[in-house]
Design a protein around this motif. Structure first.
Motif, PDB file in Angstrom:
ATOM      1  N   ARG A   1       0.732  -0.731   0.215  1.00 54.16           N
ATOM      2  CA  ARG A   1      -0.229   0.176   0.485  1.00 54.16           C
ATOM      3  C   ARG A   1       0.878   1.423   0.327  1.00 54.16           C
ATOM      4  O   ARG A   1       2.008   1.288   0.746  1.00 54.16           O
ATOM      5  N   GLN A   2       0.363   2.197  -0.645  1.00 50.76           N
ATOM      6  CA  GLN A   2       1.226   3.358  -0.989  1.00 50.76           C
ATOM      7  C   GLN A   2       1.225   4.033   0.721  1.00 50.76           C
ATOM      8  O   GLN A   2       2.614   4.830   0.884  1.00 50.76           O
ATOM      9  N   VAL A   3       0.148   3.501   1.761  1.00 56.86           N
ATOM     10  CA  VAL A   3       0.996   4.751   2.902  1.00 56.86           C
ATOM     11  C   VAL A   3       2.184   3.734   3.624  1.00 56.86           C
ATOM     12  O   VAL A   3       2.194   4.873   4.390  1.00 56.86           O
ATOM     13  N   ASP A   4       1.929   2.405   3.393  1.00 53.53           N
ATOM     14  CA  ASP A   4       2.837   1.839   3.896  1.00 53.53           C
ATOM     15  C   ASP A   4       4.218   2.102   3.285  1.00 53.53           C
ATOM     16  O   ASP A   4       5.056   2.069   3.613  1.00 53.53           O
TER      17      ASP A   4
ATOM     18  N   ALA B   1       5.486   5.219   1.905  1.00 58.33           N
ATOM     19  CA  ALA B   1       5.363   6.328   2.276  1.00 58.33           C
ATOM     20  C   ALA B   1       6.859   6.585   3.717  1.00 58.33           C
ATOM     21  O   ALA B   1       7.131   7.191   3.708  1.00 58.33           O
TER      22      ALA B   1
ATOM     23  N   GLN C   1       2.349   9.783   1.551  1.00 60.03           N
ATOM     24  CA  GLN C   1       1.673   9.067   0.582  1.00 60.03           C
ATOM     25  C   GLN C   1       1.193  10.035  -1.169  1.00 60.03           C
ATOM     26  O   GLN C   1       1.451   8.667  -2.458  1.00 60.03           O
TER      27      GLN C   1
ATOM     28  N   VAL D   1       4.355   9.137  -3.142  1.00 61.24           N
ATOM     29  CA  VAL D   1       4.693   8.084  -4.370  1.00 61.24           C
ATOM     30  C   VAL D   1       3.351   7.309  -5.079  1.00 61.24           C
ATOM     31  O   VAL D   1       4.011   6.960  -5.835  1.00 61.24           O
ATOM     32  N   SER D   2       2.573   8.876  -4.955  1.00 60.05           N
ATOM     33  CA  SER D   2       1.482   8.646  -6.109  1.00 60.05           C
ATOM     34  C   SER D   2       2.200   9.286  -7.018  1.00 60.05           C
ATOM     35  O   SER D   2       1.946   8.295  -8.097  1.00 60.05           O
TER      36      SER D   2
END
Length: 190
Positions: free
Chosen positions: A161-164, A166, A173, A176-177
């Protein structure tokens, strides 16, 4: 007479007028004659601008010798500050560009005020020119880069997942996106 020759003649005429004004002013001071027209500090004129430019040949750069801000010359007229190269372009073309129009240097000399070295463009053209000429930096060379090329490639290959992702890299995030969708770090393959 060529266009640069006409421009130089116009500048020389302005400077001659300036010299006459100042010699008349000195003479009045010498004779102790008071005239309201000569009171106080003289306002900036085209002549006061061109006196701060090292005018050379028509094809040479004419560097600004006055006040600078960053790498660009700055000129003040009636309490308004303007880039020196922009003032040179406005004066020589008798046209004041909008805020969306940039006066750009063809010679890449940020202090150059030779109107034949200046041209109008917009932000997109100005940025493209800066990258083409190597003046703008991208990737790790950019002054605000927070990641290395290796980290960017690792982020692109990471399937979590992007939050992880980041959190692991100490970034947000949205960054990262932007990396994963190719909006930034476009020059990297992978």
């Amino acid at each position: 007479m060529s266009a640069p020759g006409i421009l130089i003649a116009r500048i020389e005429a302005v400077l001659a007028e300036h010299r006459e004004l100042w010699s008349a002013r000195r003479e009045m001071r010498r004779r102790k004659i008071s005239d309201g027209a000569f009171r106080g500090r003289p306002s900036n004129t085209p002549a006061s601008f061109w006196l701060k430019v090292a005018i050379a040949g028509p094809d040479d750069c004419w560097p600004w010798r006055g006040h600078t801000r960053g790498d660009y010359g700055r000129y003040s007229e009636k309490s308004k500050h303007i880039d020196a190269h922009r003032y040179a372009w406005i004066w020589s073309n008798n046209y004041n560009p909008t805020r969306q129009q940039f006066v750009m240097h063809r010679c890449n000399n940020k202090k150059c005020c030779n109107p034949s070295h200046l041209e109008l463009g917009d932000a997109q053209i100005n940025t493209a020119d800066a990258y083409k000429d190597g003046l703008a930096k991208s990737g790790e060379e950019h002054h605000r880069a927070r990641l290395t090329a290796g980290q960017v490639l690792a982020i692109r290959g990471d399937r979590r997942r992007q939050v992880d992702v980041a959190a692991d890299h100490g970034i947000g995030q949205p960054l990262v996106s932007a990396i994963k969708t190719g909006k930034i770090w476009k020059h990297l393959e992978g």
